[in-house]
Design a protein around this motif. Structure first.
Motif, PDB file in Angstrom:
ATOM      1  N   GLY A 178       0.790  -1.218   0.000  1.00 29.83           N
ATOM      2  CA  GLY A 178       0.000   0.000   0.000  1.00 29.83           C
ATOM      3  C   GLY A 178       0.819   1.263   0.000  1.00 29.83           C
ATOM      4  O   GLY A 178       0.456   2.259  -0.606  1.00 29.83           O
ATOM      5  N   GLU A 200      -1.934   7.932   5.227  1.00 32.79           N
ATOM      6  CA  GLU A 200      -1.970   6.750   4.364  1.00 32.79           C
ATOM      7  C   GLU A 200      -2.258   5.488   5.171  1.00 32.79           C
ATOM      8  O   GLU A 200      -3.036   4.629   4.746  1.00 32.79           O
ATOM      9  CB  GLU A 200      -0.634   6.600   3.640  1.00 32.79           C
ATOM     10  CG  GLU A 200      -0.409   7.628   2.542  1.00 32.79           C
ATOM     11  CD  GLU A 200       0.994   7.551   1.970  1.00 32.79           C
ATOM     12  OE1 GLU A 200       1.170   7.970   0.807  1.00 32.79           O
ATOM     13  OE2 GLU A 200       1.923   7.092   2.678  1.00 32.79           O
ATOM     14  N   TYR A 239      -5.449   3.174   4.435  1.00 32.92           N
ATOM     15  CA  TYR A 239      -5.256   1.823   3.910  1.00 32.92           C
ATOM     16  C   TYR A 239      -5.759   0.764   4.870  1.00 32.92           C
ATOM     17  O   TYR A 239      -6.386  -0.216   4.463  1.00 32.92           O
ATOM     18  CB  TYR A 239      -3.775   1.595   3.597  1.00 32.92           C
ATOM     19  CG  TYR A 239      -3.513   0.303   2.864  1.00 32.92           C
ATOM     20  CD1 TYR A 239      -3.631   0.234   1.480  1.00 32.92           C
ATOM     21  CD2 TYR A 239      -3.180  -0.856   3.547  1.00 32.92           C
ATOM     22  CE1 TYR A 239      -3.415  -0.944   0.794  1.00 32.92           C
ATOM     23  CE2 TYR A 239      -2.962  -2.047   2.875  1.00 32.92           C
ATOM     24  CZ  TYR A 239      -3.077  -2.087   1.498  1.00 32.92           C
ATOM     25  OH  TYR A 239      -2.869  -3.269   0.836  1.00 32.92           O
TER      26      TYR A 239
END
Length: 229
Positions: A64, A74, A78
């Motif tokens: 990811g 992030e 994710y």
């Protein structure tokens, strides 16, 4: 008050068998406070609050983010927005199975941090995950064959067993799915093996979490999953 009682219940649920599960959080009262506040956040599944516990960049091994890991935004996107149930469950399980206090040999990695770190789950300090697994529940049935109709050899609680757990070298016999249950083979003696449902074992908890001080504040610096998992 109810939430506080729930937190204490979770923290005290797991017994220490043979010092495999051994919480060293008490060695630093500021970390103990951090861990308790993080547990409260996880119980509430509060993604906004979780950002406060994360370093600006968090090491992880999924595709990811790639090297050198995820930004905190992030990571939350994710794991805790796109895959929330598994991620909250994994983090709660790590908190249940406590933390070991270690000295990081590479404190400049990704984001510079203090040498003293806390890593969970604590049993990672004691077992070889390629060749051993830990039962993570009480009264787990060990069966002769990988199915619910097979003979129960015996039951076990929080016990370490030898296994061929390395995902790169295990055979088709090691890990099997039968009737919707994932079974893993364990070694009971030199010549005897048995099977347990993998969801009750450390084999299913492939995440580890590392927490370190950055500029005097505890932050999650690693939400790591071994390559190949």
């Amino acid at each position: 008050m109810k939430r506080f009682i729930l937190i204490l219940t979770i923290l005290l649920t797991v017994k220490s068998y043979g010092q495999i599960i051994n919480d060293e959080s008490y060695l630093d009262l500021s970390f103990l406070k951090f861990k308790t506040e993080l547990l409260n956040c996880v119980i509430q599944k509060d993604t906004l609050k979780l950002k406060e516990f994360l370093a600006e960049r968090v090491f992880e091994s999924k595709d990811g983010c790639g090297y050198p890991g995820c930004t905190k935004d992030e990571l939350i996107k994710y794991y805790f927005i796109e895959n929330p149930e598994d991620s909250w469950k994994d983090m709660l399980t790590i908190l249940r199975f406590r933390f070991s206090r270690l000295e990081d040999k590479n404190p400049e990695n990704i984001i510079p941090h203090d040498k003293i770190i806390f890593q969970g789950p604590s049993y990672l300090k004691k077992i070889d995950t390629d060749n051993e697994l830990l039962i993570l529940a009480e009264n787990v049935n060990i069966r002769k064959q990988p199915n619910l109709k097979s003979e129960i050899i015996r039951t076990t609680s929080y016990e370490v067993f030898k296994c061929d757990c390395n995902i790169l070298t295990m055979t088709n016999k090691t890990y099997q799915t039968v009737d919707g249950i994932n079974w893993i083979e364990i070694k009971l003696s030199k010549n005897e093996t048995g099977y347990v449902s993998s969801k009750f074992t450390s084999y299913d908890l492939i995440k580890e979490m590392t927490i370190a001080k950055i500029n005097g504040e505890w932050k999650i610096i690693s939400w790591f999953q071994s390559p190949g998992c």
